[in-house]
Design a protein around this motif. Structure first.
Motif, PDB file in Angstrom:
ATOM      1  N   ALA A  14       0.635  -1.093  -0.040  1.00  0.00           N
ATOM      2  CA  ALA A  14       0.069  -0.024   0.060  1.00  0.00           C
ATOM      3  C   ALA A  14       0.808   1.183  -0.154  1.00  0.00           C
ATOM      4  O   ALA A  14       0.631   2.175  -0.778  1.00  0.00           O
ATOM      5  CB  ALA A  14      -0.800  -0.106   1.148  1.00  0.00           C
ATOM      6  N   LEU A  15       1.605   1.368   0.928  1.00  0.00           N
ATOM      7  CA  LEU A  15       2.804   2.266   0.647  1.00  0.00           C
ATOM      8  C   LEU A  15       3.440   2.574  -0.596  1.00  0.00           C
ATOM      9  O   LEU A  15       3.744   3.860  -0.855  1.00  0.00           O
ATOM     10  CB  LEU A  15       3.933   2.133   1.893  1.00  0.00           C
ATOM     11  N   SER A  16       3.807   1.539  -1.052  1.00  0.00           N
ATOM     12  CA  SER A  16       4.376   1.776  -2.567  1.00  0.00           C
ATOM     13  C   SER A  16       3.448   2.391  -3.500  1.00  0.00           C
ATOM     14  O   SER A  16       3.799   3.101  -4.482  1.00  0.00           O
ATOM     15  CB  SER A  16       4.925   0.443  -3.157  1.00  0.00           C
ATOM     16  N   ALA A  17       2.096   1.986  -3.356  1.00  0.00           N
ATOM     17  CA  ALA A  17       1.073   2.345  -4.128  1.00  0.00           C
ATOM     18  C   ALA A  17       1.122   3.882  -4.049  1.00  0.00           C
ATOM     19  O   ALA A  17       0.781   4.517  -5.011  1.00  0.00           O
ATOM     20  CB  ALA A  17      -0.307   1.720  -3.934  1.00  0.00           C
ATOM     21  N   VAL A  18       1.064   4.402  -2.637  1.00  0.00           N
ATOM     22  CA  VAL A  18       1.026   5.834  -2.630  1.00  0.00           C
ATOM     23  C   VAL A  18       2.127   6.434  -3.342  1.00  0.00           C
ATOM     24  O   VAL A  18       2.126   7.644  -3.795  1.00  0.00           O
ATOM     25  CB  VAL A  18       0.929   6.136  -1.002  1.00  0.00           C
ATOM     26  N   ALA A  19       3.410   5.761  -3.140  1.00  0.00           N
ATOM     27  CA  ALA A  19       4.662   6.509  -3.818  1.00  0.00           C
ATOM     28  C   ALA A  19       4.667   6.642  -5.300  1.00  0.00           C
ATOM     29  O   ALA A  19       4.953   7.317  -5.802  1.00  0.00           O
ATOM     30  CB  ALA A  19       5.593   5.813  -3.250  1.00  0.00           C
ATOM     31  N   GLY A  20       3.907   5.806  -5.979  1.00  0.00           N
ATOM     32  CA  GLY A  20       3.621   5.430  -7.179  1.00  0.00           C
ATOM     33  C   GLY A  20       2.340   5.479  -7.843  1.00  0.00           C
ATOM     34  O   GLY A  20       2.098   4.924  -8.825  1.00  0.00           O
ATOM     35  N   ALA A  21       1.421   6.358  -7.366  1.00  0.00           N
ATOM     36  CA  ALA A  21       0.129   6.522  -7.694  1.00  0.00           C
ATOM     37  C   ALA A  21      -0.076   6.649  -9.165  1.00  0.00           C
ATOM     38  O   ALA A  21      -1.118   6.138  -9.820  1.00  0.00           O
ATOM     39  CB  ALA A  21      -0.497   7.216  -6.882  1.00  0.00           C
ATOM     40  N   PRO A  22       0.584   7.905  -9.776  1.00  0.00           N
ATOM     41  CA  PRO A  22       0.437   8.012 -11.041  1.00  0.00           C
ATOM     42  C   PRO A  22       0.413   6.773 -12.210  1.00  0.00           C
ATOM     43  O   PRO A  22      -0.014   6.689 -13.104  1.00  0.00           O
ATOM     44  CB  PRO A  22       1.346   8.885 -11.446  1.00  0.00           C
ATOM     45  N   ASP A  23       1.398   5.790 -11.710  1.00  0.00           N
ATOM     46  CA  ASP A  23       1.695   4.723 -12.653  1.00  0.00           C
ATOM     47  C   ASP A  23       0.413   3.694 -12.555  1.00  0.00           C
ATOM     48  O   ASP A  23       0.335   2.953 -13.522  1.00  0.00           O
ATOM     49  CB  ASP A  23       2.865   3.747 -12.214  1.00  0.00           C
ATOM     50  N   GLU A  24      -0.343   3.570 -11.518  1.00  0.00           N
ATOM     51  CA  GLU A  24      -1.401   2.803 -11.335  1.00  0.00           C
ATOM     52  C   GLU A  24      -2.525   2.979 -12.484  1.00  0.00           C
ATOM     53  O   GLU A  24      -3.332   2.020 -12.686  1.00  0.00           O
ATOM     54  CB  GLU A  24      -2.008   2.884 -10.081  1.00  0.00           C
ATOM     55  N   ARG A  25      -2.641   4.260 -12.839  1.00  0.00           N
ATOM     56  CA  ARG A  25      -3.701   4.527 -13.843  1.00  0.00           C
ATOM     57  C   ARG A  25      -3.316   3.955 -15.109  1.00  0.00           C
ATOM     58  O   ARG A  25      -4.302   3.914 -16.001  1.00  0.00           O
ATOM     59  CB  ARG A  25      -3.660   6.151 -13.966  1.00  0.00           C
ATOM     60  N   ARG A  26      -2.202   3.486 -15.399  1.00  0.00           N
ATOM     61  CA  ARG A  26      -1.938   2.673 -16.766  1.00  0.00           C
ATOM     62  C   ARG A  26      -2.122   1.146 -16.660  1.00  0.00           C
ATOM     63  O   ARG A  26      -2.148   0.620 -17.532  1.00  0.00           O
ATOM     64  CB  ARG A  26      -0.456   2.935 -16.907  1.00  0.00           C
ATOM     65  N   LEU A  27      -2.556   0.682 -15.569  1.00  0.00           N
ATOM     66  CA  LEU A  27      -2.727  -0.824 -15.362  1.00  0.00           C
ATOM     67  C   LEU A  27      -4.164  -1.044 -16.065  1.00  0.00           C
ATOM     68  O   LEU A  27      -5.101  -0.321 -16.064  1.00  0.00           O
ATOM     69  CB  LEU A  27      -2.923  -1.119 -13.954  1.00  0.00           C
ATOM     70  N   ARG A  28      -4.109  -2.180 -16.524  1.00  0.00           N
ATOM     71  CA  ARG A  28      -5.602  -2.637 -17.025  1.00  0.00           C
ATOM     72  C   ARG A  28      -6.622  -2.859 -15.970  1.00  0.00           C
ATOM     73  O   ARG A  28      -6.338  -3.131 -14.765  1.00  0.00           O
ATOM     74  CB  ARG A  28      -5.467  -4.091 -17.646  1.00  0.00           C
ATOM     75  N   ASN A  29      -7.859  -2.616 -16.189  1.00  0.00           N
ATOM     76  CA  ASN A  29      -8.685  -2.875 -15.232  1.00  0.00           C
ATOM     77  C   ASN A  29      -9.237  -4.318 -14.818  1.00  0.00           C
ATOM     78  O   ASN A  29      -8.753  -5.058 -15.723  1.00  0.00           O
ATOM     79  CB  ASN A  29     -10.155  -1.892 -15.389  1.00  0.00           C
ATOM     80  N   GLU A  30      -9.989  -4.504 -13.949  1.00  0.00           N
ATOM     81  CA  GLU A  30     -10.331  -5.894 -13.433  1.00  0.00           C
ATOM     82  C   GLU A  30     -11.075  -6.836 -14.413  1.00  0.00           C
ATOM     83  O   GLU A  30     -10.942  -7.994 -14.918  1.00  0.00           O
ATOM     84  CB  GLU A  30     -10.869  -6.155 -11.970  1.00  0.00           C
ATOM     85  N   LEU A  31     -11.841  -6.196 -15.303  1.00  0.00           N
ATOM     86  CA  LEU A  31     -12.763  -6.705 -16.382  1.00  0.00           C
ATOM     87  C   LEU A  31     -12.007  -7.306 -17.467  1.00  0.00           C
ATOM     88  O   LEU A  31     -11.906  -8.281 -18.021  1.00  0.00           O
ATOM     89  CB  LEU A  31     -13.859  -5.706 -16.675  1.00  0.00           C
TER      90      LEU A  31
END
Length: 308
Positions: free
Chosen positions: A103-120
């Protein structure tokens, strides 16, 4: 089940099939680390809801108490505990401890998460993999053709599907009745199932086609064993490659199920079922043609369908 130490290692691992981070010059994303942690485990629908909530709300959920998490997801506290145990942890506190660095790494790299594919999209990708595996099986169609001939000759033919497998059994039986003179469906266990099996055998039937999809019901195993006792042979369509259901069957066809969403999806078992129906149709082409023509005549006479 993996040890807690192994589960913790999974939480920090990269997605299977990817190169090591030092080879790519990057670390695995939080979403990839969660996929490794949650993937590879057969989770119940309630457990999948917990996994999905943790994935969607990681930066908050990783710091919730067990009471808070259970309330937010809408499940019981014991369900959360069982979820943690199914992943190999001693309990929810140990799971939360493993989630917090992610979770802490997700906070640090939040902008990168937007590039991930969605669950569907991920669910569709998983089904594509299942279909690709099935395509490799179809490279040698002899086993499909052989069982098609056997099922076509079995009059009556019994189709078995209990609980979640009912829909697959009813689909197969609905189509099979167009090309086969006597198809009987068993969708209830216990003495009702035994009666149906015994009547089918006494009427001259030789085969049962059984569907067994997760979560695999104990009553399915009981009915399969009953079929063997009355003298019927069993062809099994399942996602399993080992276990008592496989041991009891005469012929087994395995097709993966999609497990990325709250409830399983069945793209590969559906295609496998259609392939066996095709093999049945080809096994007796004259009977198939005659029955299909009669059905089309009835459909036109009684106006079954809307005009396209």
């Amino acid at each position: 089940m993996p040890s807690e130490q192994q589960a913790r290692a999974q939480a920090a691992a990269i997605t299977p099939g990817r190169r090591a981070p030092e080879e790519e010059g990057e670390t695995a994303s939080p979403a990839e680390r969660l996929q490794v942690l949650f993937g590879g485990h057969r989770l119940s629908p309630a457990q999948r809801r917990i996994a999905q909530f943790l994935t969607d709300h990681l930066t908050e959920a990783a710091f919730l108490s067990i009471t808070e998490l259970a309330e937010r997801v809408g499940v019981s506290q014991p369900s959360v505990t069982r979820f943690a145990s199914s992943l190999g942890f001693s309990g929810y506190p140990a799971l939360r401890e493993a989630l917090q660095p992610i979770a802490l790494s997700a906070v640090a790299g939040a902008p990168d998460e937007r590039r991930l594919r969605n669950e569907l999209q991920s669910a569709v990708d998983a089904e594509i993999e299942n279909l690709t595996s099935l395509r490799r099986v179809f490279a040698d169609p002899d086993r499909i053709l052989d069982i098609g001939r056997e099922l076509a000759r079995s009059v009556p033919l019994t189709v078995l599907g209990l609980r979640i497998s009912v829909s697959l059994a009813e689909y197969f039986a609905y189509a099979a009745r167009r090309i086969h003179p006597d198809v009987r469906v068993v969708t209830r266990g216990g003495s009702v199932a035994y009666d149906g099996l015994l009547q089918a055998r006494e009427a001259g039937g030789e085969w049962v086609l059984a569907f067994a999809m997760p979560r695999h019901a104990k009553e399915t195993l009981a009915v399969v064993r009953a079929a063997r006792r009355v003298g019927l042979r069993v062809a099994l369509i399942t996602d399993l490659t080992l276990g008592p259901l496989v041991d009891e069957a005469d012929v087994v066809f395995s097709a993966g199920t999609g497990a990325r969403l709250v409830f399983d999806s069945y793209a590969a078992p559906g295609v496998l079922s259609a392939a066996i129906l095709q093999a049945m149709a080809d096994a007796d082409p004259e009977r198939t043609q005659t029955r299909l023509e009669k059905y089309e005549q009835a459909a036109e006479q009684y106006d079954f369908f809307m005009d396209d």
